[in-house]
Design a protein around this motif. Structure first.
Motif, PDB file in Angstrom:
ATOM      1  N   LEU A 358       0.821  -1.198   0.000  1.00  0.00           N
ATOM      2  CA  LEU A 358       0.000   0.000   0.000  1.00  0.00           C
ATOM      3  C   LEU A 358       0.859   1.254   0.000  1.00  0.00           C
ATOM      4  CD1 LEU A 358      -2.872   1.002  -0.041  1.00  0.00           C
ATOM      5  CD2 LEU A 358      -2.923   0.902   2.458  1.00  0.00           C
ATOM      6  N   GLY A 359       1.979   1.230   0.743  1.00  0.00           N
ATOM      7  CA  GLY A 359       2.884   2.378   0.762  1.00  0.00           C
ATOM      8  C   GLY A 359       3.500   2.641  -0.597  1.00  0.00           C
ATOM      9  N   MET A 360       3.911   1.590  -1.293  1.00  0.00           N
ATOM     10  CA  MET A 360       4.485   1.750  -2.634  1.00  0.00           C
ATOM     11  C   MET A 360       3.457   2.295  -3.616  1.00  0.00           C
ATOM     12  SD  MET A 360       6.852  -1.607  -3.241  1.00  0.00           S
ATOM     13  CE  MET A 360       8.477  -1.768  -2.523  1.00  0.00           C
ATOM     14  N   MET A 361       2.231   1.782  -3.530  1.00  0.00           N
ATOM     15  CA  MET A 361       1.182   2.266  -4.426  1.00  0.00           C
ATOM     16  C   MET A 361       0.922   3.750  -4.199  1.00  0.00           C
ATOM     17  SD  MET A 361      -0.086  -0.082  -6.529  1.00  0.00           S
ATOM     18  CE  MET A 361      -1.780   0.339  -6.899  1.00  0.00           C
ATOM     19  N   ARG A 362       0.824   4.152  -2.945  1.00  0.00           N
ATOM     20  CA  ARG A 362       0.551   5.554  -2.640  1.00  0.00           C
ATOM     21  C   ARG A 362       1.718   6.452  -3.042  1.00  0.00           C
ATOM     22  NH1 ARG A 362      -2.376   4.663   3.292  1.00  0.00           N
ATOM     23  NH2 ARG A 362      -4.476   4.282   2.460  1.00  0.00           N
ATOM     24  N   ASP A 363       2.930   5.987  -2.816  1.00  0.00           N
ATOM     25  CA  ASP A 363       4.112   6.773  -3.188  1.00  0.00           C
ATOM     26  C   ASP A 363       4.182   6.942  -4.704  1.00  0.00           C
ATOM     27  OD1 ASP A 363       6.794   7.971  -2.534  1.00  0.00           O
ATOM     28  OD2 ASP A 363       7.469   6.304  -3.795  1.00  0.00           O
TER      29      ASP A 363
END
Length: 533
Positions: A358-363
């Motif tokens: 989720l962090g990679m997607m948001r970044d």
């Protein structure tokens, strides 16, 4: 012939399997709908009426928002639907339950693999040549040309046809060269536009990917060209190679042109040394290995409205079969997972991977927004023309390539894992950038679905092109390896998936040569981490 398809019982849209005319009545099970506007094959029609602002589902998930009222039976288009992806949060969920497919018939099966000293298994045995900087691309090409013909790896070219156009008589075909090193599958090259002129981070990213290719079990040894003054220094490359594999022991021949007084002298030395390396690589022979050594990557490109119905679900079944046999599968293309994050998070085995994904997607999406774009801009004109009108529609079908198995790890671009099972890999959706990253992460066969056709290949790993429809499989038969079109006509997915799995095994064992390799389509573009959707 069935003219429409409902993918999921909760869907608000139906897929046109053929062109539909206004006024035509179409039926799905006990449902009859009058078509109110023409609907092209692969596109969607509204299953009910929608008010402005309502969400529409496909594959059972919301994929778009009505920009204006949409009538029942009306074509859903870019004029009346916009991209929508629900916000996702990590919440406590029950452990994911998965029933593996029955793969007992292959429990004792093997393929002839290339076993390296450390036990890793390749699907080919190549000598690889590449530059650390674009200035050396010419020398890489010269070395390839000096080796391919005499070693019997060259394929037919258009030289004879050129002579005929000039009015010259075509020469009789020369007798094929007997390969002096039959256990070496080829001399492969990488050329690129990087190594200097960008940031140091770009140079290090390039060295990281090149080191992953050097260490790949499909590679027996490497010849590396450096100019000398570039950002991607030899020292930087060796550092990344040591990080990649502290016990790297393959032949590694490196030449820095600015240290030589003569390019000709350097190239003769390079040729002599590389030829010795290729001769040594010929000592490796294929050995029967279990199918648990398969590491596949799944990718789509030139997608159409049938991708999520035929080829991608078929590849997903193959992915599940590989995982069930103890192998690995890699699902990439983060922009094309937008809208299905929740279902993927549910499949992650550990909480750290849920947060990382989720962090990679948001970044990724935040970086896109910072330069004035978004994941919503991902569908190409070809995608839209053939029925994929929002990124969420594209993503919901693209995610089918990953099957249904649990997700055992989440990787950043260039990272690898030794775990068996399905991995999520952060890459752009761009064909070559994505395949380049999938191979760097360890895939030894790549499955690539396409509805419109693409020649994409890779320098060191076979890329099997899987058609979503029979028309493109027939028209572009020199590019396409496998046809999933029969799925659209009603052939059972498991039957088609079994046939594709058998092709994967044959490819891994060297008994089948991918069309991209026959055409010498050896593409390489590394992701410099700028915005690429």
């Amino acid at each position: 012939m069935q003219k429409i398809l409902c993918i999921h019982p909760d869907d608000d849209m139906l897929v046109a399997l053929a062109d539909l005319e206004s006024g035509e009545i179409v039926n799905w099970e006990n449902e009859s709908i009058m078509v109110t506007t023409p609907v092209a094959a692969k596109h969607k029609l509204a299953r009910r009426a929608f008010a402005k602002g309502e969400l529409l589902k496909l594959y059972g998930v919301p994929v778009g928002r009505a920009m204006q009222p949409i009538k029942r039976g009306e074509a859903v288009t870019t004029e009346n639907l916009e991209h929508y992806a629900a916000d996702v949060e990590i919440t406590d969920t029950k452990p994911y339950s998965w029933t593996p497919p029955d793969v007992s018939k292959w429990d004792e099966a093997t393929f002839p693999g290339v076993v390296r000293a450390d036990g890793r298994v390749g699907t080919a045995n190549y000598w690889l040549i590449f530059p650390l900087v674009f200035c050396e691309n010419r020398n890489v090409e010269h070395l390839r040309n000096a080796l391919e013909g005499p070693l019997g790896y060259a394929t037919n070219d258009l030289a004879a046809f050129t002579l005929s156009l000039l009015g010259e008589e075509m020469e009789a075909p020369a007798q094929a060269v007997t390969r002096p090193f039959p256990n070496v599958d080829g001399v492969r090259i990488i050329t690129h536009a990087g190594g200097c002129g960008g940031t140091r981070a770009d140079a290090r990213s390039l060295c990281k990917i090149l080191s992953a290719y050097a260490d790949h079990p499909n590679v027996a040894g490497i010849t590396v060209f450096s100019l000398g003054c570039q950002n991607a220094q030899i020292k930087m490359f060796k550092e990344e190679l040591a990080k990649q594999n502290a016990n790297f022991d393959k032949p590694c021949l490196i030449y820095e042109q600015q240290q030589w007084d003569s390019e000709e002298a350097m190239m003769k030395a390079v040729l002599q040394d590389t030829l010795k390396g290729v001769k040594a690589a010929n000592a490796v022979t294929r050995t029967p290995v279990p199918l648990s050594h398969l590491k596949i990557g799944v990718k789509c490109g030139g997608s159409d409205g049938f991708s999520g119905i035929s080829a991608n679900p078929t590849m997903g079944m193959v992915s599940d079969m590989v995982v069930a046999l103890g192998g690995s599968s890699i699902l990439a293309e983060f922009p094309e997972l937008c809208g299905v994050e929740a279902s993927l998070i549910e499949r992650c085995e550990n909480d750290d991977d849920k947060r990382r994904f989720l962090g990679m997607m948001r970044d990724f999406e935040a970086k896109a927004a910072a330069v004035g774009t978004s994941f919503a801009a991902n569908p190409s004109p070809g995608n839209i023309r053939d029925g994929l009108i929002t990124d969420a529609i594209k993503s919901a079908g693209a995610a089918k390539k990953g099957g249904t198995s649990p997700i055992v790890t989440v990787l950043d671009y260039g990272e690898q894992t030794d775990k068996s099972g399905l991995a999520l890999l952060c890459t752009p959706g761009g064909d070559v950038e994505s395949v380049t990253g999938i191979v760097a992460s360890g895939a030894n066969v790549v499955l690539f679905s396409t509805g419109l056709g693409t020649p994409t290949g890779n320098p060191i790993v076979p890329v099997l092109k899987i058609a979503t429809n029979t028309r493109v499989a027939t028209k572009l038969k020199d590019l396409i390896d496998f046809d999933c079109g029969p799925v659209v006509d009603g052939k059972p997915l498991p039957v088609v998936a079994t046939d594709l799995f058998e092709m994967v095994v044959a490819t891994a064992g060297g008994q089948y040569k991918a069309k991209a390799d026959r055409l010498q389509q050896y593409d390489f573009i590394f992701w410099k981490r700028d915005i690429s959707l």
